[in-house]
Design an enzyme around this catalytic site. Structure first.
Site, short mmCIF file in Angstrom:
data_model
loop_
_atom_site.label_atom_id
_atom_site.label_comp_id
_atom_site.label_asym_id
_atom_site.label_seq_id
_atom_site.Cartn_x
_atom_site.Cartn_y
_atom_site.Cartn_z
N MET A 121 53.31 39.66 22.49
CA MET A 121 54.73 39.98 22.53
C MET A 121 55.34 39.49 21.20
SD MET A 121 55.05 41.86 25.03
CE MET A 121 54.50 42.30 26.66
N SER A 122 56.47 38.81 21.22
CA SER A 122 57.17 38.52 19.95
C SER A 122 56.55 37.40 19.13
CB SER A 122 58.63 38.22 20.23
OG SER A 122 59.31 39.40 20.59
N VAL A 123 55.49 36.76 19.60
CA VAL A 123 54.79 35.81 18.72
C VAL A 123 54.28 36.55 17.48
CG1 VAL A 123 52.81 34.25 18.53
CG2 VAL A 123 54.20 34.26 20.60
N LYS A 125 55.95 38.33 15.61
CA LYS A 125 56.97 38.23 14.57
C LYS A 125 56.64 37.12 13.57
CE LYS A 125 60.94 40.03 17.21
NZ LYS A 125 60.30 40.59 18.41
#
Length: 397
Positions: A121-123, A125
């Site tokens: 998921m947003s890790v 980023k």
């Protein structure tokens, strides 16, 4: 709590306004967050999206192993809670704790194991942030003061025109983009609906409009990370998957290939959906723990690491921003809890974490499929601090 299952409904029902209909991603993408399928989906995203492979190198780096039980309790909301209870209630699928380059705890649940490629998921980023740093170090990007449209001319007529890379890194781009998951009309749901129906990410990004002055207001917008990836891709002359492989995956001795989900046109969904093993995520954490140094070699400038995890403006402290008592700031695609240990963490929805505590030499990877994730970030930081304290205390004995 954000009702992310509404995202699936939006994929099924919403039509991407202003874009021509294209061939859709495989229909089973709608099962990604289904109650009966999401645990499986979070370790098998390749069954739901097109993917690109990030290849491992020939020589894998191995952490030492000093595995021991973790008898940890911590205070939260006026109650004492055991680590075991916390892991169970957050539907944890992996917990890996590294201390001074040794694995001191490693457990998997719900069918995951050491070889599972868990979705970030947003890790993801935080990985994109590192790629921006590498591109600057490689002389491909001048500085974070450069406007993004210098590297992506397609954005010259969009709301990103003239916006410095730094403001995009800080989720302060000023772009008109709303990220509220339980409202079908917000931009994040329109974006996912478009992806499910075959809209190209590049087309979507170029159509976004300006909302306010950049560098003035924090507004978490996943599309900002997608724009950063586009900047990197054009600056270095290769897809971000290939650049990730060259600058991180092979130099860090990752033990397994990674997969990055894409749209139907091969563009990485860079704000999430990187898929890798817990041990390989931990190696990325180790790089940042050591201020960009890997086995004596300075791969990523220490100044970049330090700048990336130090909120650069008062409004990025975000105190009480999401809820009363919230005390986790933001900088270059990293979350920064307030405290004296210099902690920072990547955070992804449904309970994905890459936590780094430099003062105590700790890296923690947690993968989860937690329906209650949206109220858990501060609690999870409390759990990680308890783990770090317990491990450090044991070493001191």
């Amino acid at each position: 709590m954000r009702l992310l299952y509404m995202l699936i409904v939006s994929m099924l029902l919403a039509a991407p306004i202003g874009f021509a209909q294209r061939e859709a991603i495989a229909p089973n993408v709608f099962d990604v967050l289904g109650e009966e399928t999401r645990i499986h989906a979070f370790r098998h995203m390749e069954e739901y999206f097109p993917v690109k492979t990030v290849h491992r190198g020939e020589d894998a780096f191995a952490f030492r192993e000093d595995v021991r039980p973790l008898d940890v309790s911590f205070e939260w909301a006026g109650e004492t809670q055991t680590l075991e209870h916390f892991l169970e209630k957050t539907t944890t699928t992996a917990l890996l704790v590294i201390h001074d380059d040794a694995i001191v705890y490693e457990q998997y649940w719900h069918g995951n194991d050491r070889d599972s490629k868990a979705t970030s998921m947003s890790v993801a980023k935080s990985f994109v942030s590192a790629l921006v740093g590498f591109a600057i170090a490689d002389g491909k990007i001048g500085s974070v003061s450069d406007p993004v449209d210098r590297y992506v001319p397609e954005l010259e007529e969009s709301g990103y025109a003239g916006v410095p890379i730094e403001h995009v890194l800080q989720m302060s781009s000023g772009i008109d983009f709303s990220e509220v998951y339980d409202d079908l009309e917000t931009d994040i749901n329109t974006l996912f609906a478009g992806l499910a129906q075959g809209v190209a990410l590049k087309e979507y990004r170029a159509g976004l409009e300006w909302q306010g002055t950049s560098g003035a207001v924090y507004n978490y917008a996943s599309i900002d990370t997608s724009v950063l990836a586009w900047v990197v891709e054009n600056a270095v002359g290769m897809p971000v998957t290939q650049y990730l492989e060259a600058r991180l995956w092979k130099p860090l001795g990752m033990e397994s290939d990674a997969l990055w989900c894409t749209d139907n046109y091969g563009t990485e969904i860079a704000f999430g959906f990187l898929n890798a093993t817990a041990r390989d995520y931990a190696k990325f954490g180790r790089l940042y723990l050591n201020r960009g140094t890997w086995n004596g070699e300075q791969l990523l400038p220490a100044s970049w690491v330090e700048r990336s995890v130090t909120p650069g403006k008062p409004y990025l402290a975000l105190r009480d921003f999401y809820s009363a008592g919230w005390d986790i700031g933001y900088q270059y695609q990293w979350w920064v809890p307030a405290g004296d240990d210099g902690e920072f963490t990547g955070i992804g929805v449904w309970g994905q974490y890459l936590y780094v505590n430099p003062a105590q030499g700790i890296v923690i990877v947690k993968h989860s499929v937690d329906p209650g994730f949206d109220t858990r970030d501060m609690e999870t930081v409390a759990a990680f601090r308890a783990i770090a304290g317990a491990v450090s205390a044991t070493e001191a004995e």
